[in-house]
Structures are given as structure tokens and as C-alpha cells.
Design an enzyme around this catalytic site. Structure first.
Site, short mmCIF file in Angstrom:
data_model
loop_
_atom_site.label_atom_id
_atom_site.label_comp_id
_atom_site.label_asym_id
_atom_site.label_seq_id
_atom_site.Cartn_x
_atom_site.Cartn_y
_atom_site.Cartn_z
N HIS A 51 0.83 -1.21 0.00
CA HIS A 51 0.00 0.00 0.00
C HIS A 51 0.87 1.28 0.00
CE1 HIS A 51 -4.08 -1.84 1.03
NE2 HIS A 51 -3.24 -2.86 1.12
N TYR A 320 4.84 -5.98 9.01
CA TYR A 320 4.83 -4.53 8.95
C TYR A 320 6.08 -3.95 9.61
CZ TYR A 320 -0.21 -4.75 7.83
OH TYR A 320 -1.43 -4.99 7.25
#
Length: 331
Positions: A51, A320
Site C-alpha cells: 500500500h 509490517y
């Protein structure tokens, strides 16, 4: 394990054995997942590996109080109002991805809650995720990696992977049947993972989040795709917010007997009863660097909400963190 114990104690659900996570034979690591993204999309220094195309916004979360029967979490306590820092984005790993093609929209956000607590959300505009396990995530990207000699993926390799892992087609099929929105404000967003909600009596109930745009869902038409072009979403939302806030009705859908809690590629029935627990209001686009240094983690949760054993959910924070480490280091 915690999930099985909690459900056994409450008697609210009897889960089949298949709903519990199975140990993989070749477990994926966070480093492998980020390497796979870089192998597919390149190493985009200083950017999120997933993203990367996106921008931040600010707003407010207002609880309806109806969720207090499901959980003691401050997120859903009656009368709670919490400031929100959000990030809208496109799925995938291409920082130059066009806005007008079939692709999921993403919404990540952080709520600053009373009692020095917070909650992060990571949701997408499809009710299912693209893969079931971290191993599928890794291997799917490897199978689709372009051949350095031709610049094209090996179609036979992709077909072989899909034949062995048919669940990886579910998200793409849903998006084809439900074209992407003409605005971030007109998209629904779904928490594709199950979470465990504990109420004041100690009862635990699995449920999933969903966000419905107050102005209604709107999909792009073929004419919209041509007219809007490849880079319209950020400017469109900024202009939209100049006229007033964009809002979503926030729902929780409790699980029912037989629901699988550990497979994010499976949607629950759309006609399932749900509870309207909050209203999300996005009011302004934030400064470009407002969330550059943030890592949104869906398992950053207040007391009263816990993650399920969904293997993708469990891997998100380690992956992440690996991505965050690389981009913070200028890689």
C-alpha cells in the site's frame, strides 16, 4: 489455545476443527514476505512495501453505545468520541498504481482512546483477503514475479499455483463483480479478520468489522474510468471534504456456529445480523508527513478486544515491522 478456551467457556460457538489454524510445513518469515513484495514490485526506498500509494486524513470516531453489550473496550463505550488519524491507500506494492483499475482500496487508522489506550484498524474495500496464510502470500508473489529476461510473469507457473491454491482467486472475483469505487468516500471497508470481544460478564464473542459509506456505495463505470484517469482519488477526496465530512456507519457482525475464524479468504453471509456500533467521520486531508512515521497494526487493541488465531492477522505486525525497519533505514 486461547481462542478455543474462550469459546468453550462461553458456549457461544462450537467451532469445527478445520477452523483452527494448522501449522505450516514451510513457515513463512516476515523477511520472506517483504522480500517477496520487493521481488514483485521492486525496492521502493523509503516507502511502505505494501500500500505505498496513499495519503493521510484526520477525523473523529463516535461510539453509538450499542457495542457495549459485546465488549468492555473503550472503543465502543457509550458516548466515546476519539480523534482519528487515517491513511487511505491502494492495495499492492506499486507506488504508481493507477486509481482507475480493478484494485482494492485500503483504510488504516488509529484511534486515541480514553484511559491512555488506542486502537488501530487495517481494513480494505473487499470482504475477503487475497490469501489464507502467510505462506500463500509469499508463494503467490514468487509465482507472479516477472522473469528478468522477458519482464513478464510465467503464466504456467501462475496457473499451477492457482490450481493448487484456488482460494487465492476469491478476492479478485469479488472485485470483478463489484468494481472499485469512484471515491474513497463511497467505498465500503471490511475487517476481513475475526476478533474476540469480551463483555462485562466475561463472555467472549468473535465478530468482524465493516464500514458502510453514509452516502452509499458507488462503483466506477467504464466511462468513469476513462474520465477520472489514473490519479484522481486524493484530489477527489480533498475536494469532497471541503464540502463536508465523509462518514461511514461502523458495524460489528458477530460470528455464528460453524463460522471459520482463521480464513480471511472466506466472507460471512451478507444477510447476517449486525450491530451498528459507531460512526466514523473523516473531515480533512492531513499534512503529507502526518503518518509517515507510523506503523498501523491491527493487533494494537484496547482491553476487551483480542485477535483471533487467523494466521494472516498474526503475521501482519511482524511483517509490517520488517517493512517499517527497511523504509525507516532508507531502503
Amino acid at each position: 489455545m486461547r481462542l478455543a478456551l474462550a469459546i468453550a467457556l462461553t458456549g457461544l460457538l462450537a467451532l469445527p476443527a478445520a477452523s483452527r489454524a494448522q501449522a505450516p510445513s514451510n513457515p513463512a518469515t516476515p523477511e520472506q514476505l517483504v522480500d517477496a513484495l520487493e521481488g514483485m514490485f521492486g525496492r521502493n526506498a523509503g516507502l511502505r512495501r505494501a500500500h505505498p500509494k496513499g495519503f493521510c486524513a484526520e477525523g473523529e470516531w463516535v461510539s453509538t453505545g450499542a457495542g457495549a453489550a459485546l465488549t468492555t473496550a473503550a472503543t465502543l463505550a457509550p458516548g466515546v468520541r476519539a480523534p482519528v488519524l487515517a491513511r487511505f491507500s491502494l492495495a499492492g506494492g506499486n507506488p504508481r498504481a493507477p486509481d482507475n483499475v480493478d484494485n482494492a482500496r485500503g483504510l488504516a487508522m488509529r484511534l486515541d482512546l480514553p484511559g491512555n489506550e488506542s486502537q488501530d484498524f487495517v481494513v480494505i474495500s473487499a470482504p475477503v483477503f487475497g490469501v489464507r496464510t502467510p505462506e500463500q502470500f509469499r508463494d503467490n508473489l514468487i509465482a507472479r514475479r516477472p522473469d528478468p529476461a522477458t519482464g513478464q510473469p510465467d503464466q504456467a507457473r501462475i496457473q499451477a499455483f492457482v490450481a493448487a491454491n484456488p482460494e487465492v482467486t476469491r478476492q479478485a472475483a469479488w472485485i470483478r463483480a463489484n468494481p472499485p469505487s469512484d471515491s474513497y468516500a463511497s467505498a465500503p471497508y471490511f475487517g476481513v479478520h475475526s476478533f474476540l470481544f469480551t463483555n462485562a460478564a466475561g463472555q467472549v464473542r468473535p465478530a468482524r468489522w465493516s464500514f458502510e459509506p453514509a452516502e452509499g456505495r458507488r462503483s466506477m463505470t467504464p466511462e468513469d474510468r476513462q474520465r477520472l484517469g489514473a490519479n484522481f482519488l486524493e484530489a477527489e477526496l480533498a475536494a469532497r471534504l471541503a464540502r463536508g465530512p465523509a462518514e461511514w456507519r461502523v458495524f460489528l457482525t458477530p460470528a455464528q456456529e460453524g463460522d471459520v475464524l482463521t480464513d480471511a479468504t472466506l466472507a460471512w453471509p451478507e444477510d447476517r445480523p449486525r450491530v451498528e456500533v459507531a460512526r466514523l467521520s473523516i473531515r480533512r486531508v492531513a499534512a503529507a508527513d502526518a503518518c509517515t512515521g507510523l506503523m498501523f497494526s491491527p493487533v494494537s487493541l484496547p482491553r476487551g478486544i483480542d485477535p483471533s488465531e487467523d494466521p494472516i492477522l498474526q503475521m501482519r505486525t511482524p511483517a509490517y515491522a520488517e517493512s517499517f525497519s527497511r523504509r525507516s533505514g532508507g531502503q
